[in-house]
Scaffold this motif. Structure first.
Motif, PDB file in Angstrom:
ATOM      1  N   ARG A 298      30.836 -13.343   3.029  1.00 19.67           N
ATOM      2  CA  ARG A 298      30.448 -11.991   2.624  1.00 19.67           C
ATOM      3  C   ARG A 298      31.648 -11.049   2.542  1.00 19.67           C
ATOM      4  O   ARG A 298      31.660 -10.124   1.727  1.00 19.67           O
ATOM      5  N   TRP A 299      32.638 -11.258   3.417  1.00 21.88           N
ATOM      6  CA  TRP A 299      33.690 -10.258   3.562  1.00 21.88           C
ATOM      7  C   TRP A 299      35.038 -10.674   3.003  1.00 21.88           C
ATOM      8  O   TRP A 299      35.916  -9.834   2.804  1.00 21.88           O
ATOM      9  N   ILE A 300      35.239 -11.969   2.734  1.00 24.56           N
ATOM     10  CA  ILE A 300      36.571 -12.439   2.364  1.00 24.56           C
ATOM     11  C   ILE A 300      37.035 -11.835   1.041  1.00 24.56           C
ATOM     12  O   ILE A 300      38.205 -11.457   0.890  1.00 24.56           O
ATOM     13  N   CYS A 302      36.171  -8.969  -0.272  1.00 26.43           N
ATOM     14  CA  CYS A 302      36.487  -7.561  -0.026  1.00 26.43           C
ATOM     15  C   CYS A 302      37.884  -7.415   0.572  1.00 26.43           C
ATOM     16  O   CYS A 302      38.658  -6.538   0.173  1.00 26.43           O
ATOM     17  N   ILE A 303      38.227  -8.278   1.527  1.00 27.59           N
ATOM     18  CA  ILE A 303      39.539  -8.227   2.167  1.00 27.59           C
ATOM     19  C   ILE A 303      40.646  -8.490   1.142  1.00 27.59           C
ATOM     20  O   ILE A 303      41.680  -7.805   1.120  1.00 27.59           O
ATOM     21  N   CYS A 304      40.425  -9.484   0.270  1.00 30.26           N
ATOM     22  CA  CYS A 304      41.429  -9.806  -0.755  1.00 30.26           C
ATOM     23  C   CYS A 304      41.668  -8.623  -1.688  1.00 30.26           C
ATOM     24  O   CYS A 304      42.817  -8.255  -1.973  1.00 30.26           O
ATOM     25  N   LEU A 305      40.584  -8.015  -2.179  1.00 28.44           N
ATOM     26  CA  LEU A 305      40.720  -6.870  -3.079  1.00 28.44           C
ATOM     27  C   LEU A 305      41.397  -5.694  -2.384  1.00 28.44           C
ATOM     28  O   LEU A 305      42.232  -4.999  -2.978  1.00 28.44           O
ATOM     29  N   ALA A 306      41.038  -5.464  -1.114  1.00 30.25           N
ATOM     30  CA  ALA A 306      41.626  -4.350  -0.375  1.00 30.25           C
ATOM     31  C   ALA A 306      43.122  -4.548  -0.161  1.00 30.25           C
ATOM     32  O   ALA A 306      43.915  -3.599  -0.286  1.00 30.25           O
ATOM     33  N   LEU A 307      43.536  -5.777   0.157  1.00 31.09           N
ATOM     34  CA  LEU A 307      44.957  -6.049   0.348  1.00 31.09           C
ATOM     35  C   LEU A 307      45.736  -5.846  -0.950  1.00 31.09           C
ATOM     36  O   LEU A 307      46.802  -5.214  -0.961  1.00 31.09           O
ATOM     37  N   MET A 308      45.199  -6.359  -2.050  1.00 37.41           N
ATOM     38  CA  MET A 308      45.878  -6.181  -3.327  1.00 37.41           C
ATOM     39  C   MET A 308      45.929  -4.703  -3.717  1.00 37.41           C
ATOM     40  O   MET A 308      46.980  -4.197  -4.133  1.00 37.41           O
ATOM     41  N   GLY A 309      44.799  -4.015  -3.591  1.00 42.52           N
ATOM     42  CA  GLY A 309      44.765  -2.603  -3.955  1.00 42.52           C
ATOM     43  C   GLY A 309      45.703  -1.761  -3.112  1.00 42.52           C
ATOM     44  O   GLY A 309      46.475  -0.944  -3.636  1.00 42.52           O
ATOM     45  N   GLY A 310      45.663  -1.952  -1.793  1.00 47.41           N
ATOM     46  CA  GLY A 310      46.540  -1.185  -0.910  1.00 47.41           C
ATOM     47  C   GLY A 310      48.006  -1.483  -1.160  1.00 47.41           C
ATOM     48  O   GLY A 310      48.848  -0.578  -1.134  1.00 47.41           O
ATOM     49  N   ILE A 396      41.885   1.113  -8.568  1.00 48.87           N
ATOM     50  CA  ILE A 396      40.713   0.425  -9.124  1.00 48.87           C
ATOM     51  C   ILE A 396      40.311  -0.748  -8.230  1.00 48.87           C
ATOM     52  O   ILE A 396      39.120  -0.954  -7.933  1.00 48.87           O
ATOM     53  N   LEU A 397      41.284  -1.518  -7.786  1.00 49.53           N
ATOM     54  CA  LEU A 397      40.988  -2.635  -6.888  1.00 49.53           C
ATOM     55  C   LEU A 397      40.396  -2.147  -5.568  1.00 49.53           C
ATOM     56  O   LEU A 397      39.456  -2.754  -5.036  1.00 49.53           O
ATOM     57  N   SER A 398      40.933  -1.047  -5.039  1.00 49.81           N
ATOM     58  CA  SER A 398      40.407  -0.490  -3.788  1.00 49.81           C
ATOM     59  C   SER A 398      38.974  -0.012  -3.966  1.00 49.81           C
ATOM     60  O   SER A 398      38.127  -0.187  -3.070  1.00 49.81           O
ATOM     61  N   PHE A 399      38.688   0.596  -5.114  1.00 51.32           N
ATOM     62  CA  PHE A 399      37.318   1.041  -5.396  1.00 51.32           C
ATOM     63  C   PHE A 399      36.353  -0.143  -5.404  1.00 51.32           C
ATOM     64  O   PHE A 399      35.275  -0.091  -4.793  1.00 51.32           O
ATOM     65  N   PHE A 400      36.742  -1.215  -6.079  1.00 51.01           N
ATOM     66  CA  PHE A 400      35.855  -2.382  -6.129  1.00 51.01           C
ATOM     67  C   PHE A 400      35.769  -3.075  -4.773  1.00 51.01           C
ATOM     68  O   PHE A 400      34.748  -3.702  -4.458  1.00 51.01           O
ATOM     69  N   ALA A 401      36.811  -2.966  -3.959  1.00 51.99           N
ATOM     70  CA  ALA A 401      36.717  -3.479  -2.597  1.00 51.99           C
ATOM     71  C   ALA A 401      35.640  -2.732  -1.812  1.00 51.99           C
ATOM     72  O   ALA A 401      34.861  -3.330  -1.055  1.00 51.99           O
ATOM     73  N   LEU A 402      35.570  -1.412  -2.010  1.00 51.16           N
ATOM     74  CA  LEU A 402      34.516  -0.624  -1.355  1.00 51.16           C
ATOM     75  C   LEU A 402      33.135  -0.998  -1.877  1.00 51.16           C
ATOM     76  O   LEU A 402      32.163  -1.055  -1.112  1.00 51.16           O
ATOM     77  N   VAL A 404      32.234  -3.961  -3.078  1.00 49.09           N
ATOM     78  CA  VAL A 404      31.909  -5.261  -2.484  1.00 49.09           C
ATOM     79  C   VAL A 404      31.550  -5.095  -1.011  1.00 49.09           C
ATOM     80  O   VAL A 404      30.620  -5.738  -0.507  1.00 49.09           O
ATOM     81  N   LEU A 405      32.267  -4.219  -0.298  1.00 47.90           N
ATOM     82  CA  LEU A 405      31.973  -3.962   1.107  1.00 47.90           C
ATOM     83  C   LEU A 405      30.575  -3.393   1.272  1.00 47.90           C
ATOM     84  O   LEU A 405      29.802  -3.844   2.135  1.00 47.90           O
ATOM     85  N   PHE A 406      30.221  -2.409   0.447  1.00 46.14           N
ATOM     86  CA  PHE A 406      28.900  -1.796   0.530  1.00 46.14           C
ATOM     87  C   PHE A 406      27.807  -2.825   0.214  1.00 46.14           C
ATOM     88  O   PHE A 406      26.794  -2.906   0.913  1.00 46.14           O
ATOM     89  N   ARG A 407      28.028  -3.618  -0.829  1.00 43.42           N
ATOM     90  CA  ARG A 407      27.035  -4.633  -1.204  1.00 43.42           C
ATOM     91  C   ARG A 407      26.880  -5.678  -0.099  1.00 43.42           C
ATOM     92  O   ARG A 407      25.761  -6.092   0.237  1.00 43.42           O
ATOM     93  N   SER A 408      28.007  -6.109   0.489  1.00 48.30           N
ATOM     94  CA  SER A 408      27.941  -7.100   1.574  1.00 48.30           C
ATOM     95  C   SER A 408      27.213  -6.530   2.784  1.00 48.30           C
ATOM     96  O   SER A 408      26.428  -7.224   3.435  1.00 48.30           O
TER      97      SER A 408
END
Length: 416
Positions: A298-300, A302-310, A396-402, A404-408
């Motif tokens: 569920r979370w992996i 989101c973590i990948c997108l957040a790392l890339m975005g940040g 944009i990547l950080s937004f989609f990480a959020l 995915v986080l909300f959906r998870s």
């Protein structure tokens, strides 16, 4: 006397059992090494040639634009992979994964080494195209074997190690090719492609002959239906792969422009920053299986997108060397981790009867992401500058990480 004989027989049986177990463990280890070879084959297509591009340009300048010829030699294998993904998926289902892997490794070694003695540009470009096709065959066949012989949890670890091996070999071969090319000329690094021959010998001994999936587990044909529907159901996954890898290739395609805009123009310094990216990518890929077991599916993502975005936001927000290196490393960890994740998603969703083609199309989608990156980023760079382009992609990547986080979180709450 009989008891002594019985004890000897018992000891001999124990020794035989231990030898059998050691033999199985050795075979399994060698099989894993072979399965991990596809990513290094892909990396070597570019890293063996990259350091000697000036020599290639000078050599082929005799018949025209040497720089353009060198760029074609560099990019032709990528075209081969994109085209090969469309063909090798079909081949792995008809011929079997073992036959495709052995043929691809042999073709890769011979076509890759051709650069050592081929002098005509047209012939060299053709052999480079063959090298890319062979690399696609290696990648598709190893992915098919992983899907056939290993459980989902094991697949995740193996795919992570496969990506990590590609990053490690890419980093080492880049340094080796540079040193060898400087000492012996631009043709010398083409010897590196012969490393596929020892892998071929090991693969001949340890890769099992798994029957092809052409007729296995295929549902009965119905009027008005065919076996393309399982592949059509995977289109959202392929679209996701294209978009995500368009972002992953930011470091590979756009990093040198970002560094140059910040006043870091030394090729030596830039190469060390890129080496940091390759090392971080290796760490992210190697840790994928363990991180996935800790946080779950569920979370992996989101973590990948957040790392890339940040990481991209940090790189674009600074003109200083150290923050850009840190941001580059953070983004590369996420990029290294997201590749195995998307491969696992594809294998889990693909029907067994079409896994071969599904695997091949994945590499076409992956390199399509490489092609899409400049089409998306160049207009942003022209309008806002390269630093702001990195910030926008990261945002944009950080937004989609959020998202995915909300959906998870919602799915987790529903399941509870």
């Amino acid at each position: 006397m009989k008891s002594v004989e019985v004890s000897k027989v018992s000891e001999m049986s124990k020794v035989s059992a231990a030898m059998a177990l050691n033999g199985k463990a050795r075979t399994r280890f060698l099989l894993l090494l072979v399965l991990a070879s596809s990513s290094p084959c892909m990396a070597l297509m570019f890293t063996a040639v990259g350091p000697v591009l000036p020599g290639l340009a000078q050599h082929f300048a005799r018949g025209g634009d040497g720089a353009f010829a060198a760029q074609l030699i560099m990019t032709m294998p990528g075209i081969g992979i994109a085209l090969g993904g469309l063909v090798t998926g079909w081949a792995v289902e008809r011929l079997g994964a073992r036959a495709l892997l052995l043929g691809s490794l042999l073709t890769y070694a011979l076509a890759g080494f051709a650069g050592f003695y081929v002098d005509a540009l047209s012939v060299l470009l053709f052999t480079r195209l063959l090298t890319g096709l062979a690399a696609a065959g290696c990648a598709t066949s190893t992915l098919a074997i992983i899907a056939q012989r290993f459980e989902p949890e094991q697949r995740a670890c193996i795919l992570g190690y496969q990506s990590a091996a590609g990053s490690a070999v890419g980093l080492v071969s880049l340094l080796v090719a540079g040193g060898v090319g400087e000492a012996y000329g631009w043709r010398a690094p083409f010897f590196l492609y012969l490393l596929a021959l020892p892998v071929l010998l090991v693969a001949t001994a340890v890769v099992p002959a798994v029957r092809s999936q052409a007729n296995a587990q295929r549902p009965p044909r119905q009027t008005g239906h065919n076996d393309r529907h399982p592949l059509l159901a995977l289109l959202p996954v392929y679209l996701l792969i294209v978009l995500v890898f368009a972002a992953v290739f930011m470091n590979a395609v756009q990093l040198s422009f970002l560094l140059a805009q910040s006043g870091i123009t030394s090729p030596g310094v830039q190469s060390w920053v890129m080496a940091t990216s390759a090392l971080a990518c290796m760490v992210g890929a190697a840790s994928y299986g363990r991180v996935r077991s800790w946080v779950g599916d569920r979370w992996i993502f989101c973590i990948c997108l957040a790392l890339m975005g940040g990481g991209y936001v940090l790189m674009g927000s600074s003109h200083l060397m150290m923050p850009m290196i840190v941001g580059c490393g953070i983004a590369a960890i996420g990029g290294g981790c997201v590749g195995p994740y998307l491969a696992v998603v594809l294998l889990d969703r693909a029907a067994p009867s079409v896994r071969g083609r599904a695997s091949g199309f994945m590499f076409t989608a992956l390199y399509l992401g490489d092609f899409v990156n400049p089409l998306v980023v160049n207009p942003l760079r022209a309008s806002f500058g390269i630093h702001q382009a990195f910030v926008l992609v990261g945002a944009i990547l950080s937004f989609f990480a959020l998202v995915v986080l909300f959906r998870s979180a919602m799915l987790h709450r529903t399941s509870v």
